[in-house]
Design a protein around this motif. Sequence first.
Motif, PDB file in Angstrom:
ATOM      1  N   TYR A   1       0.482  -1.294   0.050  1.00 18.33           N
ATOM      2  CA  TYR A   1      -0.355   0.130  -0.209  1.00 18.33           C
ATOM      3  C   TYR A   1       1.021   1.613  -0.305  1.00 18.33           C
ATOM      4  O   TYR A   1       0.375   2.618  -1.485  1.00 18.33           O
ATOM      5  N   LEU A   2       1.772   1.233   0.498  1.00 20.28           N
ATOM      6  CA  LEU A   2       2.626   2.585   1.100  1.00 20.28           C
ATOM      7  C   LEU A   2       3.896   2.799  -0.299  1.00 20.28           C
ATOM      8  O   LEU A   2       3.559   3.720  -0.738  1.00 20.28           O
ATOM      9  N   GLN A   3       3.767   1.527  -0.490  1.00 17.84           N
ATOM     10  CA  GLN A   3       5.314   1.586  -2.098  1.00 17.84           C
ATOM     11  C   GLN A   3       3.468   2.715  -2.990  1.00 17.84           C
ATOM     12  O   GLN A   3       3.919   3.536  -4.182  1.00 17.84           O
ATOM     13  N   LYS A   4       2.493   1.996  -3.368  1.00 18.42           N
ATOM     14  CA  LYS A   4       1.559   2.227  -4.614  1.00 18.42           C
ATOM     15  C   LYS A   4       1.653   4.454  -4.477  1.00 18.42           C
ATOM     16  O   LYS A   4       1.556   4.990  -5.402  1.00 18.42           O
ATOM     17  N   ARG A   5       1.006   4.060  -3.065  1.00 13.79           N
ATOM     18  CA  ARG A   5       1.077   6.231  -2.188  1.00 13.79           C
ATOM     19  C   ARG A   5       2.758   6.489  -2.882  1.00 13.79           C
ATOM     20  O   ARG A   5       2.223   7.410  -3.227  1.00 13.79           O
ATOM     21  N   ILE A   6       3.002   5.992  -2.585  1.00 13.15           N
ATOM     22  CA  ILE A   6       4.520   6.730  -2.918  1.00 13.15           C
ATOM     23  C   ILE A   6       4.955   7.023  -3.898  1.00 13.15           C
ATOM     24  O   ILE A   6       5.581   8.163  -5.113  1.00 13.15           O
ATOM     25  N   ILE A   7       4.548   6.131  -5.188  1.00 16.11           N
ATOM     26  CA  ILE A   7       4.280   6.526  -6.992  1.00 16.11           C
ATOM     27  C   ILE A   7       3.700   7.001  -7.412  1.00 16.11           C
ATOM     28  O   ILE A   7       3.949   8.033  -7.838  1.00 16.11           O
ATOM     29  N   GLU A   8       2.143   7.779  -6.583  1.00 16.54           N
ATOM     30  CA  GLU A   8       1.884   8.429  -6.825  1.00 16.54           C
ATOM     31  C   GLU A   8       1.689  10.024  -6.669  1.00 16.54           C
ATOM     32  O   GLU A   8       1.658  10.348  -7.328  1.00 16.54           O
ATOM     33  N   LYS A   9       2.630   9.564  -5.510  1.00 18.94           N
ATOM     34  CA  LYS A   9       2.993  11.084  -4.686  1.00 18.94           C
ATOM     35  C   LYS A   9       4.182  11.667  -5.530  1.00 18.94           C
ATOM     36  O   LYS A   9       3.843  12.589  -5.798  1.00 18.94           O
ATOM     37  N   VAL A  10       5.295  10.902  -6.146  1.00 14.82           N
ATOM     38  CA  VAL A  10       6.138  11.112  -6.689  1.00 14.82           C
ATOM     39  C   VAL A  10       6.286  11.830  -7.805  1.00 14.82           C
ATOM     40  O   VAL A  10       6.301  12.420  -9.149  1.00 14.82           O
TER      41      VAL A  10
END
Length: 463
Positions: free
Chosen positions: A174-183
């Motif tokens: 989940y956190l990987q996906k949110r970082i991908i979206e943020k960046v």
Amino acid sequence: MAFRKYYLLPVCLMLISVSLFAQTPLQLKHIDSLMLTASNRGVFNGTLLVARHGKVIYDKAWGYANAGKTQMLTTAMLFDIGSISKEFNGVSIMLLKERGKIKLDDPVSKYLTDLPDWAGKVQIRNLINYTSGLPNFKAQSDETDHELLDSLKSLTKLKFEPGSAYIYAHANVYLQKRIIEKVSGLSYADFVNKYIFRPCGMKHSIMDADLNRPDIARAFDNDFNATPYIQLTTGFPRLTSADLYTFITRLEALKIISKESFDQLAVNFPGGESSLGTTGFKDGELQWHRHQGSNSNYEALIYTDHVQDISMVMETNNQNFKVDAIKGAVLAILQDQPFNIPKKSVYLDIRDKMVKNMEQGLAFYRHIKAEGREQYDFGFEAGDLISTGKYLQRRSRFDDAISLYALASPLCARKADLSYVDELTAECYLKKGDHVQAKAWYEKALVADAGNKNAKGMITTLK
């Protein structure tokens, strides 16, 4: 039992798309015979794709597309692939790293600023090899993205120091996906579509495809009851076997990410999975790659053997945990060796019975152990009991899980399996709030296998 007979194949059982490449008709007939019998025994309902020397030699669908048996499967249908999905977020993280957008040593807090202090200790590399210390928050994968985020925001303490142990927790994904979206400034689905699906030519792959689409294979159990889809978080690709084969082929050929990035994704904590499942290297070169995933009675397997130049993809909407056994049989056939056809799973037929009534479930287990060995596979009985214990443990049935681990323990032939049983028992006591017993069982796990780094990390944490 070795299988050497031939059978005429009824056309109604399958839809065929086969491309032959330097393959003997006898080998293909054996694969057909294997799959027909596996289908008739009720241990495989899905698609099988086999490639050799870079050419697809076998691509067929067996069985039904839904519980009502009103539609036959085809090779054009989309399947959920469970935890194999994490290869896509792992590759996405590496694409950002290669573009200089992130570093693997960056803390989560650099990109997600609304999380507690623990986010400053967890690095991105901890997320991709599941050593973050983040826990599983619920007994089943039935939490939404919003609920998972709320759980992360209210978390005050990690289960262990990042990098010291391993927990396969979905919060890492989940956190990987949110970082991908943020960046990237894109939704995770749009990022994967733009940088993986389209460049790879994966025309039949859809992120979070609606399960009511007519081209989706619908999951069901062995009694042909439709299985409700319980995975409520987003970011799950649904794709055909051909598209999954395309992805794996291009990934391993280093046409998506670099060798350095691939090797970093393949790093795993001892005894745990990496973002690529499991891999084997020799002199720095990939020898094999295996990844199994399951989700709400969907199951998938990818396997590549670079020594023999063989690749396999299996997708099923009726999970029976026999994909590895079928893979082994296909490999034997391609080497002109005798092969075995899998029997029914002990685990799958006892787990729900034990959830409903533990005593009746145990009675059924003893019955098939005494009288059902022709129909059921008792080749790894300890593993079936361990899996059932974990199934109960995920549902907070800790005492019942402990009793099953006690049954499994004397059946463990390998020290690593015995150590794992002790480790799982310790986890149950930890969940029950009994830290004394938990520490004692982690210490037993370490005695059984001194290489159990997870147990060692948890002992340090409990001290």
